[in-house]
Design a protein around this motif. Structure first.
Motif, PDB file in Angstrom:
ATOM      1  N   GLY A   1      -5.247  -5.357   1.690  1.00 29.93           N
ATOM      2  CA  GLY A   1      -3.898  -5.869   1.453  1.00 29.93           C
ATOM      3  C   GLY A   1      -3.219  -5.184   0.285  1.00 29.93           C
ATOM      4  O   GLY A   1      -2.021  -4.850   0.347  1.00 29.93           O
ATOM      5  N   GLN A   2      -3.962  -4.962  -0.794  1.00 28.87           N
ATOM      6  CA  GLN A   2      -3.386  -4.272  -1.949  1.00 28.87           C
ATOM      7  C   GLN A   2      -3.008  -2.839  -1.588  1.00 28.87           C
ATOM      8  O   GLN A   2      -1.944  -2.344  -1.983  1.00 28.87           O
ATOM      9  N   PHE A   3      -3.872  -2.180  -0.831  1.00 24.91           N
ATOM     10  CA  PHE A   3      -3.588  -0.810  -0.420  1.00 24.91           C
ATOM     11  C   PHE A   3      -2.384  -0.773   0.519  1.00 24.91           C
ATOM     12  O   PHE A   3      -1.488   0.073   0.367  1.00 24.91           O
ATOM     13  N   TYR A   4      -2.353  -1.678   1.476  1.00 25.30           N
ATOM     14  CA  TYR A   4      -1.244  -1.750   2.428  1.00 25.30           C
ATOM     15  C   TYR A   4       0.081  -1.954   1.698  1.00 25.30           C
ATOM     16  O   TYR A   4       1.084  -1.289   1.987  1.00 25.30           O
ATOM     17  N   ASN A   5       0.071  -2.851   0.718  1.00 27.45           N
ATOM     18  CA  ASN A   5       1.289  -3.133  -0.039  1.00 27.45           C
ATOM     19  C   ASN A   5       1.722  -1.926  -0.855  1.00 27.45           C
ATOM     20  O   ASN A   5       2.920  -1.636  -0.979  1.00 27.45           O
TER      21      ASN A   5
END
Length: 338
Positions: free
Chosen positions: A66-70
């Motif tokens: 999720g952090q990477f996607y964001n």
């Protein structure tokens, strides 16, 4: 970004034929720095390996994704060109719509997405038929656009037939499949081919045992030498398959093939499974953020490799002397159900 071969699942999602496995950030393979793990994901995406496989039970895996996607979304201002395949592994209990919704919402929140690319459902106990209830709700949520692909993890052929017979469309089944464990070829493969279901395979490199590192090595024993969850798990599979001596013969054969093709043992082992009928993709574990733990080059080389008749003959000479794991363990996933 490299051109990596892709496969289209039943609902239209395109994923890479080699997926980045995130079990290794779960904590069972040593400590992981989440910040470094997020940073390390860039190198996989830049190499064209844009598909990530995780689960709700893999520690911080969904949050790392999720952090990477964001970050990618913030950089580009658009939908990131990555695919996040997660798993729902519920404990036994009620499987009403609210329970299913809560689980899916938890993954949506952690992965920072509005729609889950793929949910791969696992169930521990076949005698508890509530897996059909859960899958019914997941199928409804797929129709509502909350889930793109509805898939399974470690279901056997009998249950796969039962589920599809209920009118539930299954995109893929994630199962163990390697030169050591070829059980999917016994029953699962034909059913999947007949019903448009892809196999996504794990354990294809035996947790790293299928590599030059273990060629000619004395049999590893105990937690000091089998120091990750993967090494212990797949060493047990080797013991059931034929033991360390026969495994050394297999590694020697794979090394001969690898040198003939100017590649690694890992590339040969991966290519062999990619070439099996019904296999859509192979999941290769990545210890994100651990220096020297990337195997991107070996993965990419697998796509260029073509195993010729002599290569296959060298490998099969060893495989035909191994034990039949189907008769010893049972169908795919049976090792998780006693």
């Amino acid at each position: 970004m490299a051109q990596v071969p892709k496969v289209r699942l039943a609902g239209g999602l395109e994923i890479c034929r080699i997926l980045n496995g995130m079990w290794q950030v779960s904590g069972a393979h040593g400590p992981i720095d989440p910040r470094k793990a997020v940073q390390a994901m860039d190198s996989y995406v830049n190499a064209g390996l844009t598909s990530f496989d995780m689960a709700d039970i893999y520690g911080p895996a969904e949050e790392i994704y999720g952090q990477f996607y964001n970050q990618l979304k913030t950089r580009s201002g658009d939908t990131p060109p990555v695919q996040g395949l997660t798993k729902w592994v519920p404990r036994p209990g009620p499987m009403n719509r609210k329970v299913v919704e809560n689980a899916i919402q938890h993954s949506l929140s952690r992965m920072q997405v509005d729609t889950l690319d793929c949910v791969q459902f696992h169930w521990w106990d076949y005698s508890d038929k509530r897996y059909l209830e859960a899958l019914g709700h997941l199928s409804d949520m797929q129709q509502e656009g909350i889930i793109r692909e509805l898939s399974l993890t470690n279901f056997d052929t009998k249950r796969l037939e039962e589920i599809t017979g209920k009118g539930i469309r299954i995109s893929s089944n994630q199962v163990q499949y390697s030169l050591i464990d070829r059980r999917p070829a016994a029953l699962m493969e034909k059913f999947c081919l007949d019903h448009g279901i892809q196999l996504l395979t794990y354990g294809t490199l035996g947790g790293g045992l299928l590599s030059e590192r273990y060629l000619g090595r004395v049999e590893p024993k105990g937690r000091a030498e089998l120091y990750t969850a993967s090494l212990g798990k797949y060493k047990n599979m080797i013991d059931a398959w034929g033991g360390w001596s026969l495994f050394q013969e297999l590694l020697a054969a794979l090394d001969t093939v690898a040198k003939r093709n100017s590649c690694s043992i890992a590339s040969v082992a991966t290519r062999y499974i990619l070439d099996q009928p019904a296999v859509g993709g192979v999941i290769v574990g990545c210890r994100l953020g651990v220096p020297g733990a990337e195997h991107i080059g070996d993965s990419l080389r697998s796509f260029d490799l073509e195993l010729r008749p002599q290569d296959l003959s060298d490998i099969e000479k060893v495989l035909k002397r191994s034990r039949d794991l189907m008769s010893l363990i049972g169908d795919c996933g049976d090792e998780y159900r006693g």
